[in-house]
Design a protein around this motif. Structure first.
Motif, mmCIF file in Angstrom:
data_model
loop_
_atom_site.group_PDB
_atom_site.id
_atom_site.type_symbol
_atom_site.label_atom_id
_atom_site.label_comp_id
_atom_site.label_asym_id
_atom_site.label_seq_id
_atom_site.Cartn_x
_atom_site.Cartn_y
_atom_site.Cartn_z
ATOM 1 N N ILE A 7 1.020 -1.166 -0.234
ATOM 2 C CA ILE A 7 -0.107 -0.017 -0.138
ATOM 3 C C ILE A 7 0.826 1.139 -0.029
ATOM 4 C CG2 ILE A 7 -1.783 1.199 1.247
ATOM 5 C CD1 ILE A 7 -2.327 -1.516 2.711
ATOM 6 N N ASP A 10 -0.526 7.798 -3.369
ATOM 7 C CA ASP A 10 -0.744 8.099 -4.986
ATOM 8 C C ASP A 10 0.619 8.666 -5.345
ATOM 9 O OD1 ASP A 10 -3.287 7.136 -5.061
ATOM 10 O OD2 ASP A 10 -4.206 9.096 -4.560
ATOM 11 N N LYS A 29 -2.246 -2.950 -10.282
ATOM 12 C CA LYS A 29 -2.377 -1.576 -9.379
ATOM 13 C C LYS A 29 -3.978 -1.523 -9.010
ATOM 14 C CE LYS A 29 -1.298 3.017 -10.273
ATOM 15 N NZ LYS A 29 -1.447 3.734 -11.610
ATOM 16 N N LEU A 30 -4.262 -1.528 -7.855
ATOM 17 C CA LEU A 30 -5.561 -1.284 -7.396
ATOM 18 C C LEU A 30 -5.603 0.181 -6.847
ATOM 19 C CD1 LEU A 30 -6.269 -4.280 -5.445
ATOM 20 C CD2 LEU A 30 -6.905 -4.135 -7.636
ATOM 21 N N SER A 31 -6.663 0.865 -6.977
ATOM 22 C CA SER A 31 -7.039 2.189 -6.437
ATOM 23 C C SER A 31 -7.543 1.924 -5.171
ATOM 24 C CB SER A 31 -7.988 2.813 -7.074
ATOM 25 O OG SER A 31 -7.298 3.381 -8.461
ATOM 26 N N THR A 32 -7.217 2.274 -3.791
ATOM 27 C CA THR A 32 -7.709 1.771 -2.564
ATOM 28 C C THR A 32 -7.899 3.108 -1.792
ATOM 29 O OG1 THR A 32 -5.482 1.201 -1.980
ATOM 30 C CG2 THR A 32 -6.857 -0.465 -2.537
ATOM 31 N N THR A 33 -8.296 2.881 -0.736
ATOM 32 C CA THR A 33 -8.561 4.296 0.027
ATOM 33 C C THR A 33 -8.322 3.980 1.520
ATOM 34 O OG1 THR A 33 -10.571 4.813 -1.182
ATOM 35 C CG2 THR A 33 -10.600 5.651 1.110
ATOM 36 N N GLY A 40 -7.228 8.702 -0.951
ATOM 37 C CA GLY A 40 -6.971 7.800 -2.133
ATOM 38 C C GLY A 40 -5.490 7.154 -1.679
ATOM 39 N N ASN A 41 -5.329 5.725 -1.722
ATOM 40 C CA ASN A 41 -3.881 5.311 -1.839
ATOM 41 C C ASN A 41 -3.896 4.136 -3.035
ATOM 42 O OD1 ASN A 41 -4.911 3.302 -0.375
ATOM 43 N ND2 ASN A 41 -4.005 4.116 1.600
ATOM 44 N N THR A 43 -2.725 0.132 -3.972
ATOM 45 C CA THR A 43 -2.342 -1.264 -3.501
ATOM 46 C C THR A 43 -1.646 -1.985 -4.639
ATOM 47 O OG1 THR A 43 -3.586 -1.263 -1.752
ATOM 48 C CG2 THR A 43 -2.780 -3.161 -2.198
#
Ligand code: 2BA
Length: 107
Positions: A7, A10, A29-33, A40-41, A43
């Motif tokens: 993780i 951004d 690459k996953l957009s995560t929170t 937003g970060n 993973t």
């Protein structure tokens, strides 16, 4: 084989993605929170041979940066006119999990 879940912030994600590509490291690459900041970060999911785990960790370490974020102080949200120092939070460069993989199928 291992699975690395990394993780990262951004702001570091594009450079990290490029470094993975340059070094022939396959990643998703996953957009995560983040649960705490609700910001937003990113993973990365990386499947990698055991002997390359240290190489991946070194790349993550070389790219990711510790940053400070500031949150409004909740104790004064309901008191108009009150000024209180925002809460400072140190976000680490990366939070990394390394997991054993029981099976890997690329069908
Ligand atoms: P967030 O959950 O948005 O957390 C951002 C930063 O807020 C954290 O930085 C930490 O400094 C602070 N923080 C988090 N929870 C807190 C709490 N309950 N009380 C006080 N401060 C708190 P990092 O520890 O570097 O984490 C960065 C991001 O990595 C997190 O974003 C989250 O998305 C992920 N993460 C961290 N630890 C994790 C874990 N054990 N499991 C899953 N994800 C994790």
């Amino acid at each position: 084989m291992k699975m690395i879940l990394a993780i990262v912030q951004d702001s570091d994600a594009v450079q990290m993605s490029n470094k993975f590509m340059d070094n022939d490291i396959r990643a998703t690459k996953l957009s995560t929170t983040g649960g705490f900041l609700k910001a937003g970060n990113v993973t990365f999911i990386i499947g990698i041979e055991d002997e390359r785990v240290d190489e991946v960790l070194a790349i993550i370490k070389s790219v990711s940066k510790i940053r400070r974020q500031y949150l409004p102080n909740p104790s004064v949200l309901n008191m108009p006119g009150e000024i209180a120092a925002p809460i400072e939070v140190e976000v680490k460069g990366a939070t990394v999990f390394v997991l054993d993989v029981d099976g890997f199928y690329h069908l």
